[in-house]
Design a protein around this motif. Structure first.
Motif, PDB file in Angstrom:
ATOM      1  N   ASN A 157     -36.528  60.014 103.859  1.00 45.23           N
ATOM      2  CA  ASN A 157     -37.202  58.522 104.000  1.00 45.23           C
ATOM      3  C   ASN A 157     -38.915  58.932 103.828  1.00 45.23           C
ATOM      4  O   ASN A 157     -39.315  58.106 103.439  1.00 45.23           O
ATOM      5  CB  ASN A 157     -36.864  58.292 105.436  1.00 45.23           C
ATOM      6  CG  ASN A 157     -35.264  57.681 105.485  1.00 45.23           C
ATOM      7  OD1 ASN A 157     -34.983  57.263 104.594  1.00 45.23           O
ATOM      8  ND2 ASN A 157     -34.988  57.721 106.525  1.00 45.23           N
ATOM      9  N   LEU A 160     -39.708  58.681  99.967  1.00 44.39           N
ATOM     10  CA  LEU A 160     -39.413  57.223  99.619  1.00 44.39           C
ATOM     11  C   LEU A 160     -40.425  56.328  99.939  1.00 44.39           C
ATOM     12  O   LEU A 160     -41.167  55.818  99.009  1.00 44.39           O
ATOM     13  CB  LEU A 160     -38.132  56.394 100.248  1.00 44.39           C
ATOM     14  CG  LEU A 160     -36.893  57.184  99.712  1.00 44.39           C
ATOM     15  CD1 LEU A 160     -35.510  56.387 100.399  1.00 44.39           C
ATOM     16  CD2 LEU A 160     -36.536  57.342  98.108  1.00 44.39           C
ATOM     17  N   GLU A 161     -41.059  56.699 101.143  1.00 35.65           N
ATOM     18  CA  GLU A 161     -42.188  56.225 101.630  1.00 35.65           C
ATOM     19  C   GLU A 161     -43.455  56.530 100.805  1.00 35.65           C
ATOM     20  O   GLU A 161     -44.344  55.594 100.562  1.00 35.65           O
ATOM     21  CB  GLU A 161     -42.389  56.525 103.055  1.00 35.65           C
ATOM     22  CG  GLU A 161     -43.761  55.606 103.782  1.00 35.65           C
ATOM     23  CD  GLU A 161     -43.098  54.279 104.404  1.00 35.65           C
ATOM     24  OE1 GLU A 161     -42.779  53.606 103.679  1.00 35.65           O
ATOM     25  OE2 GLU A 161     -43.403  54.224 105.359  1.00 35.65           O
ATOM     26  N   ASN A 164     -43.101  54.687  97.713  1.00 37.85           N
ATOM     27  CA  ASN A 164     -43.472  53.240  97.689  1.00 37.85           C
ATOM     28  C   ASN A 164     -45.015  52.950  97.946  1.00 37.85           C
ATOM     29  O   ASN A 164     -45.576  52.114  97.373  1.00 37.85           O
ATOM     30  CB  ASN A 164     -42.522  52.825  98.813  1.00 37.85           C
ATOM     31  CG  ASN A 164     -41.135  52.458  98.454  1.00 37.85           C
ATOM     32  OD1 ASN A 164     -40.747  52.481  97.370  1.00 37.85           O
ATOM     33  ND2 ASN A 164     -40.302  52.643  99.409  1.00 37.85           N
ATOM     34  N   ASN A 167     -46.853  53.409  94.981  1.00 36.87           N
ATOM     35  CA  ASN A 167     -46.915  52.345  93.832  1.00 36.87           C
ATOM     36  C   ASN A 167     -47.627  51.114  94.265  1.00 36.87           C
ATOM     37  O   ASN A 167     -48.152  50.534  93.695  1.00 36.87           O
ATOM     38  CB  ASN A 167     -45.186  52.016  93.633  1.00 36.87           C
ATOM     39  CG  ASN A 167     -44.687  53.390  93.093  1.00 36.87           C
ATOM     40  OD1 ASN A 167     -45.339  54.208  92.597  1.00 36.87           O
ATOM     41  ND2 ASN A 167     -43.368  53.312  93.063  1.00 36.87           N
ATOM     42  N   GLN A 168     -47.681  51.024  95.731  1.00 37.64           N
ATOM     43  CA  GLN A 168     -48.153  49.712  96.234  1.00 37.64           C
ATOM     44  C   GLN A 168     -49.865  49.723  96.216  1.00 37.64           C
ATOM     45  O   GLN A 168     -50.270  48.821  95.908  1.00 37.64           O
ATOM     46  CB  GLN A 168     -47.695  49.418  97.763  1.00 37.64           C
ATOM     47  CG  GLN A 168     -46.481  49.138  97.833  1.00 37.64           C
ATOM     48  CD  GLN A 168     -45.896  49.200  99.214  1.00 37.64           C
ATOM     49  OE1 GLN A 168     -46.538  49.392 100.205  1.00 37.64           O
ATOM     50  NE2 GLN A 168     -44.534  49.026  99.562  1.00 37.64           N
ATOM     51  N   LEU A 199     -36.216  56.768  90.595  1.00 39.23           N
ATOM     52  CA  LEU A 199     -37.233  56.493  91.756  1.00 39.23           C
ATOM     53  C   LEU A 199     -38.465  56.783  91.288  1.00 39.23           C
ATOM     54  O   LEU A 199     -39.399  56.266  92.147  1.00 39.23           O
ATOM     55  CB  LEU A 199     -36.527  57.267  92.910  1.00 39.23           C
ATOM     56  CG  LEU A 199     -34.998  56.912  93.563  1.00 39.23           C
ATOM     57  CD1 LEU A 199     -35.015  57.896  94.576  1.00 39.23           C
ATOM     58  CD2 LEU A 199     -35.082  55.508  93.991  1.00 39.23           C
TER      59      LEU A 199
END
Length: 324
Positions: A157, A160-161, A164, A167-168, A199
């Motif tokens: 996790n 994945l964080e 993310n 990308n943000q 991903l």
């Protein structure tokens, strides 16, 4: 007698002439803290018997100042050596210092177990260029057997964080997801690459490494080319300066203890350049170039810096051996 073929081997591996390589290390590994929160079965480092040590600002600033003088020569500064770098709670400040003096590429390698959202934002805002993330299986049972003390769900996790948030924030941070291939996870390579590919993006990488023997400290699978490992000089002697948290400079990345008899100098009394040019290191380089690598106890049969370290590599070109 020094072999011209062996010199050409080093030059081909590192993409520079020997004279250029001897000016100053192209890669600098800095261990800002000497601890790790995992106990991996393929690791050759005895963390249980270490006394925790964090690099002083005095030593780090000295390194940064010298690095700034050679920033055009240096390809990458890696803020890790024999440690989990995120255990240094001021890591982001060190990243910022290196970027502020003009270092082109700053990298960390982490197991991602403590790569929480606040830390992700800190290191991205500090200017981190690359993050190498190790996760050796997509099976919870296998992963937690390999990376003891870590929890699969938390690590997965966190990765994945990272993706993310990167990308943000529209960051240029490059992420490399990597797996160390060993008996426990043989056969998972294709599934690993296929899982992570959608991903990530074109600036990212997926790598499956061959486990290495840490200078014969660890029993790992033996590949056919390992039989001839002593026939080639080890490229790290011409590429990387490996600096422990107390300022001592290791012979290489498998010279894991700051008090090692193999250490080639200390920044408490010398500079990186002086140690890079010291007769001690030159003598060991000569041992490798004259075909006598087996005479050095740490180098004899060590598979850490094989000519080809990776089984699989996805996105981009095959990387050079040293400094990756």
């Amino acid at each position: 007698m020094i072999s011209e073929n062996k010199i050409r081997f080093i030059e081909t591996q590192l993409g520079e002439t020997i004279d250029k390589l001897l000016e100053f290390p192209m890669y600098i590994n800095i261990e800002t803290i000497n601890m790790c929160n995992a106990r991996c079965n393929m690791c050759g480092i005895d963390f249980d018997n270490r006394i925790k040590h964090v690099m002083t600002d005095q030593i780090f600033n000295k390194i940064t100042e010298e690095i700034s003088e050679y920033k055009e020569h240096i390809r990458k500064v890696n803020l890790y050596l024999d440690c989990e770098p995120l255990m240094d709670k001021y890591l982001h400040e060190k990243i910022h210092k290196l970027k502020r003096v003009g270092v082109g590429k700053v990298n960390i390698a982490t197991n991602a177990s403590i790569l929480f959202a606040n830390r992700i934002v800190e290191i991205i805002e500090a200017g981190l260029d690359e993050a190498y993330i190790s996760i050796d299986s997509l099976s919870k049972e296998k992963y937690e057997t390999i990376r003891k003390r870590l929890k699969f769900e938390s690590v997965y996790n966190n990765i994945l964080e990272l993706i993310n948030i990167r990308n943000q924030m529209k960051s240029n941070l490059s992420i490399r997801i990597q797996m160390v291939s060993q008996e426990m996870n043989f056969g998972e390579e294709e599934a690993f690459v296929n899982h992570w590919t959608p991903l990530l993006n074109e600036k990212d990488k997926i790598v499956v490494h061959k486990a290495h023997n840490w200078g014969n400290k660890v029993n790992v699978p033996v590949y056919e080319e390992d039989t001839f490992i002593n026939d080639s000089p080890c490229s790290i002697l011409w590429s990387n300066a490996c600096i422990h948290s107390n300022g001592s400079i290791a012979l290489c990345s498998v010279d894991t203890e700051a008090s090692s008899l193999h250490s080639i100098g200390s920044l408490n009394g010398s500079s990186i350049k002086d140690i890079w040019h010291d007769f001690h290191l030159d003598r060991i380089r000569e041992v490798h170039l004259t075909g006598n690598r087996e005479q050095h106890s740490l180098c004899n049969g060590c598979t850490a810096w094989r000519e080809i370290k990776n089984i699989k590599y996805h996105y981009g070109e095959q990387p050079k051996i040293s400094g990756i």
